[in-house]
Design an enzyme around this catalytic site. Structure first.
Site, mmCIF file in Angstrom:
data_model
loop_
_atom_site.group_PDB
_atom_site.id
_atom_site.type_symbol
_atom_site.label_atom_id
_atom_site.label_comp_id
_atom_site.label_asym_id
_atom_site.label_seq_id
_atom_site.Cartn_x
_atom_site.Cartn_y
_atom_site.Cartn_z
ATOM 1 N N SER A 108 38.838 29.900 30.998
ATOM 2 C CA SER A 108 39.905 30.558 31.757
ATOM 3 C C SER A 108 39.348 31.156 33.039
ATOM 4 O O SER A 108 38.135 31.321 33.191
ATOM 5 C CB SER A 108 40.540 31.669 30.923
ATOM 6 O OG SER A 108 39.685 32.808 30.883
ATOM 7 N N ASP A 109 40.228 31.507 33.945
ATOM 8 C CA ASP A 109 39.822 32.354 35.063
ATOM 9 C C ASP A 109 39.673 33.779 34.510
ATOM 10 O O ASP A 109 40.087 34.073 33.388
ATOM 11 C CB ASP A 109 40.859 32.288 36.182
ATOM 12 C CG ASP A 109 40.279 32.670 37.533
ATOM 13 O OD1 ASP A 109 39.192 33.281 37.567
ATOM 14 O OD2 ASP A 109 40.910 32.364 38.551
#
Length: 547
Positions: free
Chosen positions: A32-33
Site C-alpha cells: 500500500s501507499d
C-alpha cells in the site's frame, strides 16, 4: 489513496487480483501507499480491523504505516474472518521478493557507508547534474536580450535567487540540498553582479510560513520557524529597484519554493504569488531589461509575464548544480534546446488542458474567438499560452514541407515521413523535431493529435538536416473501448513541427489487409472494425470493389 468504482484501491480485488495478477500476469507483491489502509476507514468502509481484513483478502500483501495488519490480523484469524492461507500467501510473496533481492544472504546489501561516501555528490556526479540541468531548461520568451554579455552589470533579484533549496525541488530534504549552487552564485562567478532579495514570497506571512516550513513542522519535532517578513515588502522593493537602476540588466529569480510543489501543495491560483508579481511590476517600471528566471514544478499562468518580461527562462528545479547550469544558459555557453513536457494554460479556468484532448461533438479552433453553442470560453480562447512541446533557442530553425515516401501504406508495410530542417540563425543549436498523428475515423474516439516520435538534431548555422520517421502499424494502433490493441485502416493526418501547435501535415491512407482479385463486398460484409476505400467497378452495375 483513491477509489475505483466505489471500492478504495488498496482493497479493490478487481484491480489487484483480476486485472493486475490474472489478466496482466503480475508475479510480485503489492504494498500500500503510506497509511492507505487506515485511510480506508475515512472512506467509510469500516473500522481498522474490517478494512485490514478486506485488503488482505483482496490481494494487498504489505501494509505501509497503518498498523492494520500487525494490529488486527491476529484477532481476525481467531474470529475466522481470514484464514492462515491468506496470511501465508501474502508472506510468501514478500519473502520471495526478498530472496530474489539477495537480502537473506546479506540483509544490509544496499546500505554501504563507504560506498555512500565515495559515490554520492562526487565531482563526477555534480558535473553530470550540471549537464542534465542544461538539457532541462526551457526558453519561453526572448526578445533578443539573451544571451547576456559577461561584461554587463547585472542585478540578480528575487526571493529564490539565494535559496539553495529552491534548486532541489520538493521532497529533497536529505543529502546535500543545502549545498546546492544558487542562481546568485552561478551568475556572480561569471559577471559583475549585485543582489537584492526583492520581495516576500507571499503577501500573507502565515501562508508563507506554511509554504516554506510546513514539511519541517510536520516531520521535525520541535522545529522552530525562522522569522517571517522581518523586513517589510516595501523596503525590499525599494532596495530591488535601486539595484536595478544601477545595473545594465536585471535577472529576476521568482516562482515556487519546493514546498509549494508536489504532494500536499495544491493551488487554486497558479499565477506567480502576489508579492512576486508586485516585484515584477516594480522591476519593469525601472525601464531596464528584465530576464525572468522561473523556478517551478508545475505550469503557471504567465500571460502578464509573457507580455511584460524581456525574456523568460523556465528552469524548473534544476538540482544541485542549478546555479551553474542556469548561468551557462543565461550567458550563452549553452544554447537551450529543451521543450515543454506539459501545457502552460492562459488561465486556471482552462484546466485540465492538454494537447492530446478529444475533439468533442462541437469542436472549436484553439485560437478562434467565442462562438455560441460550441466547446469554447466566452472570455478566453481555447489555446494555451505555451503548448506542449514548445521551447525556443538562441538560433532559429525553418521547417520545410512534410513528405511521405508513399501516400498509401499496406497494413503490414511501412512509410517514411520526412522533413528538412535548416538552422537559419547565427549560432549552432539543437532542435527537437516532433511527429504527431491524428486518426481521422476510428471505432473509438481519438485525440486530435498524439505524439508518436521525436528526433533531436544538432545544426551549425546555415546547415540543414533531412529528418525521417518510419511509420508502421504500431504507430497507428491504439487501445479501443474493449482494451484491445488494434490498427484500423483509414486516413491518418501526419503532423511534424517544433511543438504540438505549429505543425505542417500530410495525409496517409492505411490500406486494409490484401483482398484477393475478384473479391466483391456485398451488403452486410462491412463492419465497424474496418474502413474500406471503395470505387465502382466498371461493367458491373451497382457493384463496388475494395481497393
Amino acid at each position: 489513496f483513491n477509489e475505483f468504482e466505489g471500492i478504495p484501491a488498496s482493497m479493490n480485488r478487481y484491480l489487484m487480483q483480476e486485472l493486475l495478477r490474472d489478466s496482466w500476469g503480475f508475479k510480485g507483491f503489492i504494498v500500500s501507499d503510506a497509511t492507505a489502509i487506515a485511510e480506508e476507514v475515512n472512506h467509510g468502509i469500516g473500522d481498522l480491523q474490517e478494512v485490514s481484513t478486506r485488503s488482505l483478502k483482496a490481494g494487498l500483501d504489505m501494509d505501509m504505516n497503518s498498523d492494520g495488519y500487525t494490529g488486527t490480523l491476529e484477532q481476525s484469524l481467531k474470529e475466522g474472518r481470514i484464514s492462515e492461507a491468506d496470511i501465508n500467501r501474502a508472506c510468501r510473496r514478500i519473502l520471495e521478493a526478498k530472496y530474489k533481492l539477495g537480502l537473506f544472504e546479506d540483509p544490509f546489501r544496499y546500505l554501504d557507508v563507504e560506498r555512500y561516501a565515495a559515490k554520492v555528490y562526487t565531482e563526477e556526479n555534480r558535473a553530470a547534474a550540471r549537464e542534465i540541468a542544461h538539457e532541462c531548461q526551457v526558453l519561453l520568451k526572448n526578445n533578443g536580450v539573451l544571451p547576456l554579455s559577461k561584461d554587463a552589470r547585472i542585478a540578480v533579484i528575487g526571493p529564490l535567487a539565494k535559496d539553495p533549496m529552491a534548486m532541489t525541488g520538493t521532497w529533497a530534504m536529505s543529502s546535500h540540498g543545502r549545498e546546492s549552487v544558487t542562481l546568485w552564485q552561478g551568475v556572480s562567478e561569471v559577471a559583475s553582479a549585485t543582489y537584492a532579495e526583492g520581495s516576500w514570497l507571499f503577501g500573507d506571512a502565515h501562508l508563507e510560513e506554511n509554504v516554506r516550513y510546513g514539511l519541517y513542522k510536520a516531520f521535525v519535532p520541535g522545529f522552530q520557524v525562522p522569522p517571517i517578513h522581518s523586513v517589510s515588502q516595501q523596503k525590499l522593493l525599494a532596495e530591488a529597484v535601486s539595484k536595478a537602476r544601477q545595473a545594465d540588466i536585471v535577472v529576476a529569480c521568482v516562482g515556487e519554493v519546493p514546498n509549494l510543489n508536489g504532494e500536499g501543495a495544491s493551488r487554486t491560483d497558479i499565477s506567480l504569488p502576489d508579492a512576486q508579481r508586485e516585484l515584477r511590476k516594480a522591476l519593469k517600471a525601472t525601464g531596464k531589461p528584465v530576464v525572468m528566471v522561473l523556478v517551478t514544478g508545475r505550469p503557471l499562468t504567465l500571460v502578464e509575464e509573457d507580455a511584460s518580461m524581456d525574456a523568460i527562462l523556465n528552469v524548473w528545479s534544476p538540482g544541485s548544480e542549478g546555479g551553474h547550469a542556469v548561468a551557462d544558459v543565461l550567458f550563452g555557453d549553452v544554447n537551450p534546446s529543451a521543450k515543454l513536457t506539459t501545457t502552460f494554460p492562459r488561465s486556471v479556468g482552462q484546466l485540465p488542458l492538454y494537447y492530446n484532448h478529444k475533439n468533442t461533438g462541437r469542436p472549436h479552433p484553439d485560437d478562434a474567438d467565442y462562438k455560441k453553442f460550441v466547446s469554447c470560453y466566452i472570455d478566453e480562447i481555447n489555446g494555451p499560452l505555451y503548448p506542449f512541446g514548445y521551447g525556443l533557442s538562441y538560433t532559429t530553425f525553418e521547417y520545410g514541407p512534410v513528405t511521405l515516401s508513399a501516400a498509401e501504406m499496406p497494413l503490414d508495410g511501412s512509410v517514411t515521413a520526412s522533413v528538412t530542417v535548416t538552422n537559419t540563425g547565427t549560432r549552432a543549436g539543437d532542435e527537437i523535431i516532433q511527429l504527431y498523428i491524428h486518426d481521422i475515423y476510428a471505432t473509438s474516439t481519438r485525440p486530435v493529435k498524439e505524439l508518436k516520435s521525436f528526433r533531436k538534431v544538432h545544426l551549425e548555422p546555415g546547415a540543414s538536416a533531412r529528418v525521417e520517421f518510419m511509420l508502421t502499424k504500431e504507430e497507428l494502433s491504439y487501445y479501443n473501448h474493449d482494451l484491445q490493441w488494434v490498427c484500423e485502416p483509414g486516413d491518418f493526418e501526419i503532423m511534424v513541427g517544433p511543438n504540438s501547435r505549429d505543425t505542417e501535415s500530410v495525409m496517409l491512407t492505411l490500406l486494409p489487409a490484401s483482398i484477393p482479385t475478384g473479391f466483391f463486398l456485398r451488403e452486410g460484409l462491412l463492419t465497424k472494425n474496418h474502413v474500406f476505400h471503395l470505387q465502382k467497378t466498371s461493367g458491373i452495375p451497382g457493384a463496388i470493389r475494395g481497393d
